[in-house]
Motif scaffolding. Structure first.
Motif, PDB file in Angstrom:
ATOM      1  N   TYR A  57       0.833  -1.201   0.000  1.00 56.81           N
ATOM      2  CA  TYR A  57       0.000   0.000   0.000  1.00 56.81           C
ATOM      3  C   TYR A  57       0.870   1.253   0.000  1.00 56.81           C
ATOM      4  O   TYR A  57       0.586   2.225  -0.697  1.00 56.81           O
ATOM      5  CB  TYR A  57      -0.954   0.001   1.200  1.00 56.81           C
ATOM      6  CG  TYR A  57      -1.908   1.170   1.189  1.00 56.81           C
ATOM      7  CD1 TYR A  57      -2.892   1.277   0.204  1.00 56.81           C
ATOM      8  CD2 TYR A  57      -1.835   2.175   2.142  1.00 56.81           C
ATOM      9  CE1 TYR A  57      -3.766   2.347   0.173  1.00 56.81           C
ATOM     10  CE2 TYR A  57      -2.716   3.251   2.125  1.00 56.81           C
ATOM     11  CZ  TYR A  57      -3.671   3.329   1.140  1.00 56.81           C
ATOM     12  OH  TYR A  57      -4.534   4.401   1.099  1.00 56.81           O
ATOM     13  N   ARG A  58       1.955   1.223   0.747  1.00 50.21           N
ATOM     14  CA  ARG A  58       2.876   2.359   0.792  1.00 50.21           C
ATOM     15  C   ARG A  58       3.496   2.607  -0.587  1.00 50.21           C
ATOM     16  O   ARG A  58       3.586   3.752  -1.035  1.00 50.21           O
ATOM     17  CB  ARG A  58       3.950   2.086   1.840  1.00 50.21           C
ATOM     18  CG  ARG A  58       4.869   3.239   2.093  1.00 50.21           C
ATOM     19  CD  ARG A  58       5.750   3.000   3.269  1.00 50.21           C
ATOM     20  NE  ARG A  58       6.565   1.807   3.067  1.00 50.21           N
ATOM     21  CZ  ARG A  58       7.490   1.396   3.912  1.00 50.21           C
ATOM     22  NH1 ARG A  58       7.703   2.055   5.021  1.00 50.21           N
ATOM     23  NH2 ARG A  58       8.197   0.330   3.663  1.00 50.21           N
ATOM     24  N   LYS A  59       3.901   1.546  -1.271  1.00 50.45           N
ATOM     25  CA  LYS A  59       4.439   1.694  -2.640  1.00 50.45           C
ATOM     26  C   LYS A  59       3.387   2.278  -3.575  1.00 50.45           C
ATOM     27  O   LYS A  59       3.693   3.146  -4.402  1.00 50.45           O
ATOM     28  CB  LYS A  59       4.894   0.339  -3.186  1.00 50.45           C
ATOM     29  CG  LYS A  59       6.189  -0.152  -2.642  1.00 50.45           C
ATOM     30  CD  LYS A  59       6.537  -1.460  -3.332  1.00 50.45           C
ATOM     31  CE  LYS A  59       7.303  -2.370  -2.433  1.00 50.45           C
ATOM     32  NZ  LYS A  59       7.530  -3.681  -3.031  1.00 50.45           N
ATOM     33  N   PHE A  60       2.153   1.787  -3.447  1.00 46.24           N
ATOM     34  CA  PHE A  60       1.053   2.288  -4.269  1.00 46.24           C
ATOM     35  C   PHE A  60       0.877   3.789  -4.071  1.00 46.24           C
ATOM     36  O   PHE A  60       0.757   4.545  -5.038  1.00 46.24           O
ATOM     37  CB  PHE A  60      -0.234   1.532  -3.914  1.00 46.24           C
ATOM     38  CG  PHE A  60      -1.494   2.185  -4.396  1.00 46.24           C
ATOM     39  CD1 PHE A  60      -1.860   2.147  -5.731  1.00 46.24           C
ATOM     40  CD2 PHE A  60      -2.327   2.855  -3.502  1.00 46.24           C
ATOM     41  CE1 PHE A  60      -3.029   2.748  -6.175  1.00 46.24           C
ATOM     42  CE2 PHE A  60      -3.500   3.457  -3.925  1.00 46.24           C
ATOM     43  CZ  PHE A  60      -3.851   3.407  -5.269  1.00 46.24           C
ATOM     44  N   LEU A  61       0.862   4.235  -2.806  1.00 43.96           N
ATOM     45  CA  LEU A  61       0.690   5.667  -2.525  1.00 43.96           C
ATOM     46  C   LEU A  61       1.837   6.500  -3.075  1.00 43.96           C
ATOM     47  O   LEU A  61       1.626   7.579  -3.629  1.00 43.96           O
ATOM     48  CB  LEU A  61       0.560   5.899  -1.018  1.00 43.96           C
ATOM     49  CG  LEU A  61      -0.737   5.455  -0.368  1.00 43.96           C
ATOM     50  CD1 LEU A  61      -0.693   5.743   1.133  1.00 43.96           C
ATOM     51  CD2 LEU A  61      -1.935   6.141  -0.994  1.00 43.96           C
ATOM     52  N   LEU A  62       3.058   5.996  -2.939  1.00 45.73           N
ATOM     53  CA  LEU A  62       4.212   6.735  -3.441  1.00 45.73           C
ATOM     54  C   LEU A  62       4.180   6.846  -4.968  1.00 45.73           C
ATOM     55  O   LEU A  62       4.463   7.914  -5.525  1.00 45.73           O
ATOM     56  CB  LEU A  62       5.507   6.074  -2.980  1.00 45.73           C
ATOM     57  CG  LEU A  62       6.787   6.836  -3.282  1.00 45.73           C
ATOM     58  CD1 LEU A  62       6.753   8.241  -2.673  1.00 45.73           C
ATOM     59  CD2 LEU A  62       7.985   6.074  -2.777  1.00 45.73           C
ATOM     60  N   LYS A  63       3.796   5.779  -5.636  1.00 47.27           N
ATOM     61  CA  LYS A  63       3.679   5.821  -7.103  1.00 47.27           C
ATOM     62  C   LYS A  63       2.590   6.788  -7.541  1.00 47.27           C
ATOM     63  O   LYS A  63       2.759   7.517  -8.516  1.00 47.27           O
ATOM     64  CB  LYS A  63       3.391   4.423  -7.650  1.00 47.27           C
ATOM     65  CG  LYS A  63       4.590   3.511  -7.614  1.00 47.27           C
ATOM     66  CD  LYS A  63       4.236   2.127  -8.118  1.00 47.27           C
ATOM     67  CE  LYS A  63       5.416   1.187  -7.984  1.00 47.27           C
ATOM     68  NZ  LYS A  63       5.085  -0.179  -8.421  1.00 47.27           N
TER      69      LYS A  63
END
Length: 142
Positions: free
Chosen positions: A75-81
């Motif tokens: 989820y953190r990667k998704f938000l950063l992308k």
């Protein structure tokens, strides 16, 4: 796996659920900090988060056991992308400039990170293929 956006309330509950990983409604209520929301509210959010694909359910008798499907790191990667795409024109360089300019990461920490990531590997010397040259230079047999 497609990840959907979470509302602020959903995200706050998911932070608790990521810590629990697998839980019952009672566990979530016991572990939620004060002021505790009403049990019906949490139950409604559990249903929504299950529909969004963040949680799975398994019926055990008359109650449900919930398990986190999408890990926090994903989820953190998704938000950063998403942030990079919508505010930085998919430029990692611009993101890095803001992180360094705002002292969210120090230049020393960044340099240390790069030193850890760069591995010097010995070059592989491939022996040249002389098959074609040998064919041409081969002496003719009588």
């Amino acid at each position: 796996m497609k990840i959907n956006h979470l509302t602020a309330a959903e995200e706050n509950l998911m932070k608790l659920f990521w810590k629990l990983d697998s839980f019952y409604l009672k566990d979530a209520m016991d572990r939620h900090p004060e002021p505790k929301p009403h049990q019906n509210t949490v139950s409604t959010y559990l249903k929504i988060l299950t529909e969004k694909g963040f949680l799975s359910t398994e019926k055990e008798g008359r109650i449900f056991k919930y398990t986190v499907i999408i890990p926090f790191a994903e989820y953190r990667k998704f938000l950063l992308k998403e942030l990079c795409h919508h505010f930085f024109d998919n430029s990692g360089k611009e993101v890095l400039e803001v992180l360094l300019d705002e002292n969210l990461i120090s230049k020393n920490d960044f340099a240390d990170y790069l030193d850890l990531k760069i591995e010097l590997k010995p070059a592989k010397n491939k022996q040249p293929d002389y098959e074609f040259a040998n064919e041409i230079l081969k002496t003719k047999k009588k």
